[in-house]
Design a protein around this motif. Sequence first.
Motif, PDB file in Angstrom:
ATOM      1  N   SER A 114       0.844  -1.204   0.000  1.00  0.00           N
ATOM      2  CA  SER A 114       0.000   0.000   0.000  1.00  0.00           C
ATOM      3  C   SER A 114       0.879   1.254   0.000  1.00  0.00           C
ATOM      4  O   SER A 114       0.557   2.260  -0.641  1.00  0.00           O
ATOM      5  CB  SER A 114      -0.933  -0.008   1.212  1.00  0.00           C
ATOM      6  OG  SER A 114      -1.840  -1.094   1.113  1.00  0.00           O
ATOM      7  N   THR A 134      -4.913   1.310   2.878  1.00  0.00           N
ATOM      8  CA  THR A 134      -4.791   0.014   3.548  1.00  0.00           C
ATOM      9  C   THR A 134      -5.803  -0.978   2.990  1.00  0.00           C
ATOM     10  O   THR A 134      -7.012  -0.766   3.109  1.00  0.00           O
ATOM     11  CB  THR A 134      -4.916   0.148   5.087  1.00  0.00           C
ATOM     12  OG1 THR A 134      -5.043  -1.153   5.662  1.00  0.00           O
ATOM     13  CG2 THR A 134      -6.084   1.019   5.524  1.00  0.00           C
ATOM     14  N   GLN A 135      -5.288  -2.008   2.360  1.00  0.00           N
ATOM     15  CA  GLN A 135      -6.169  -3.047   1.811  1.00  0.00           C
ATOM     16  C   GLN A 135      -7.086  -3.585   2.901  1.00  0.00           C
ATOM     17  O   GLN A 135      -8.295  -3.612   2.748  1.00  0.00           O
ATOM     18  CB  GLN A 135      -5.307  -4.164   1.210  1.00  0.00           C
ATOM     19  CG  GLN A 135      -6.048  -5.225   0.417  1.00  0.00           C
ATOM     20  CD  GLN A 135      -6.804  -6.243   1.245  1.00  0.00           C
ATOM     21  OE1 GLN A 135      -7.983  -6.524   0.966  1.00  0.00           O
ATOM     22  NE2 GLN A 135      -6.187  -6.792   2.274  1.00  0.00           N
ATOM     23  N   SER A 136      -6.499  -4.030   4.002  1.00  0.00           N
ATOM     24  CA  SER A 136      -7.267  -4.719   5.053  1.00  0.00           C
ATOM     25  C   SER A 136      -8.040  -3.756   5.940  1.00  0.00           C
ATOM     26  O   SER A 136      -9.038  -4.135   6.546  1.00  0.00           O
ATOM     27  CB  SER A 136      -6.307  -5.520   5.933  1.00  0.00           C
ATOM     28  OG  SER A 136      -5.422  -4.633   6.615  1.00  0.00           O
ATOM     29  N   THR A 176      -4.307  -2.607   9.586  1.00  0.00           N
ATOM     30  CA  THR A 176      -2.871  -2.569   9.854  1.00  0.00           C
ATOM     31  C   THR A 176      -2.553  -1.678  11.059  1.00  0.00           C
ATOM     32  O   THR A 176      -2.840  -0.478  11.053  1.00  0.00           O
ATOM     33  CB  THR A 176      -2.137  -2.088   8.586  1.00  0.00           C
ATOM     34  OG1 THR A 176      -2.405  -3.044   7.558  1.00  0.00           O
ATOM     35  CG2 THR A 176      -0.637  -1.973   8.800  1.00  0.00           C
ATOM     36  N   LYS A 188       7.204  -8.014  -4.321  1.00  0.00           N
ATOM     37  CA  LYS A 188       6.420  -9.181  -4.727  1.00  0.00           C
ATOM     38  C   LYS A 188       7.329 -10.391  -4.873  1.00  0.00           C
ATOM     39  O   LYS A 188       7.056 -11.458  -4.351  1.00  0.00           O
ATOM     40  CB  LYS A 188       5.722  -8.855  -6.050  1.00  0.00           C
ATOM     41  CG  LYS A 188       4.345  -9.329  -6.223  1.00  0.00           C
ATOM     42  CD  LYS A 188       3.251  -8.677  -5.393  1.00  0.00           C
ATOM     43  CE  LYS A 188       3.573  -8.275  -4.011  1.00  0.00           C
ATOM     44  NZ  LYS A 188       2.624  -7.471  -3.298  1.00  0.00           N
ATOM     45  N   GLU A 194       8.923 -11.594  -1.355  1.00  0.00           N
ATOM     46  CA  GLU A 194       8.057 -12.128  -0.298  1.00  0.00           C
ATOM     47  C   GLU A 194       7.524 -13.512  -0.611  1.00  0.00           C
ATOM     48  O   GLU A 194       7.278 -14.287   0.303  1.00  0.00           O
ATOM     49  CB  GLU A 194       6.924 -11.157   0.069  1.00  0.00           C
ATOM     50  CG  GLU A 194       5.834 -11.040  -0.949  1.00  0.00           C
ATOM     51  CD  GLU A 194       4.711 -10.112  -0.505  1.00  0.00           C
ATOM     52  OE1 GLU A 194       4.327 -10.146   0.677  1.00  0.00           O
ATOM     53  OE2 GLU A 194       4.230  -9.350  -1.343  1.00  0.00           O
TER      54      GLU A 194
HETATM   55  C1  F6R Z   1       2.667  -7.279   0.450  1.00  0.00           C
HETATM   56  C2  F6R Z   1       1.627  -7.063   1.446  1.00  0.00           C
HETATM   57  C3  F6R Z   1       1.927  -6.180   2.604  1.00  0.00           C
HETATM   58  C4  F6R Z   1       0.763  -5.228   2.858  1.00  0.00           C
HETATM   59  C5  F6R Z   1       1.015  -4.399   4.121  1.00  0.00           C
HETATM   60  C6  F6R Z   1      -0.080  -3.371   4.337  1.00  0.00           C
HETATM   61  O1  F6R Z   1       2.218  -8.073  -0.597  1.00  0.00           O
HETATM   62  O2  F6R Z   1       0.541  -7.568   1.314  1.00  0.00           O
HETATM   63  O3  F6R Z   1       3.111  -5.466   2.393  1.00  0.00           O
HETATM   64  O4  F6R Z   1       0.620  -4.402   1.741  1.00  0.00           O
HETATM   65  O5  F6R Z   1       1.100  -5.252   5.233  1.00  0.00           O
HETATM   66  O6  F6R Z   1      -1.327  -3.986   4.457  1.00  0.00           O
HETATM   67  P1  F6R Z   1      -2.660  -3.172   4.309  1.00  0.00           P
HETATM   68  O7  F6R Z   1      -2.712  -2.651   2.915  1.00  0.00           O
HETATM   69  O8  F6R Z   1      -3.752  -4.162   4.605  1.00  0.00           O
HETATM   70  O9  F6R Z   1      -2.602  -2.051   5.302  1.00  0.00           O
END
Ligand code: F6R
Length: 359
Positions: free
Chosen positions: A58, A102-104, A107, A240, A243
């Motif tokens: 992100s 943040t995807q999730s 974080t 990518k 990891e």
């Molecule tokens: C890499 C990956 C992590 C997340 C990071 C932030 O492929 O998935 O580096 O990008 O932990 O996570 P979020 O976007 O959920 O806050």
Amino acid sequence: SKGTYPYYMLKEIDEQPNVLRRLVSEYMNEDGSFNFDPKLIEALREADKLYIVAAGTSYHAGLVGKPIIEEVAKIPVEVELASEFGYHMPLLSKKPFFIYLTQSGETADSRQVLVKTNALGYPSLTITNVEASTLSREADYTILLHAGPEIAVASTKAYTAQITIEAMLAKALAVVNNVPGAEDFDLKYQLSLAANGMQTIVDAKADLEQLAHEFFANTRNAFYIGRGIDYWASLEASLKLKEVSYIQAEGFAAGELKHGTISLIENGTPVAAIITDKETASHTRGNVQEVEARGAKTLKIVSEDLAKPGDQIVVPTLDTVLSPLVSIVPTQLLAYYATLQRGYNVDQPRNLAKSVTVE
Ligand code: F6R
């Protein structure tokens, strides 16, 4: 479910053209206006600087957002690692606005910064894939990524979705602020080129499987290099690769290699160069020759308008600031195939969790 896919990561890479099209239909109206909360747009307009705070992939999407927003909307942007920023907050501008990518939405590193900026009374937006997630609930505004659940630990479709939303915000702000030249940034057209380009790349995955085998199946280390926007894409490409495949991969500013790191290049070291910016293409090609002269095996990922015979991967030409939308896709597939070839579980790399809820 994975459906007919062997792994979620491949499914999620393949979903990217559709995610992009979904974002266009969610947020862009026929008349050129955007479906964003007008209060959010007003709050962004009042800011003198935007601070993008994020971690990992992100954060890399944030690095790409800075040149998009600065070039299109002419608003200064700082991009900050959440795990650093919360404890070493720089002197802020007079009217800061905080954007949490943040995807999730869970974080912890990002959340601790949000808690602090909330306490200081600064306005905030969370751009996330998860409705009602913690960072969504605790920020003033939310924009959803609509990427569908991302299950593979390695983030792929969230990265391209985040860049797309940043570009939409940039364009929306440019329009309301009457930024001269804003109409030349035809985002709808660019995004249709990007979606079609992503589709072409994922349809040619057999070539990438072959290149992964040739470049990454047996190596201990690898480099991705680029300049400007291609450097930001190189950072994500190398994250990518490392990891999931456990190859020690570095994303590096192409021009900076000669200031020290080039001493790591040995006979056979794989160096992949991303070249989509015509301003810097010839210089990056020069850096490719420098590493070749020291024995590197080089792989070039080049936009169509700059391609030359011998370039192994050609991606469609987009407005330069948007080029990571397509240049990243072959690197995701290279990471995926290299990992399978090396015999690891691509969806669940060791030591990693999908959302990192400790600081
Ligand atoms: C890499 C990956 C992590 C997340 C990071 C932030 O492929 O998935 O580096 O990008 O932990 O996570 P979020 O976007 O959920 O806050």
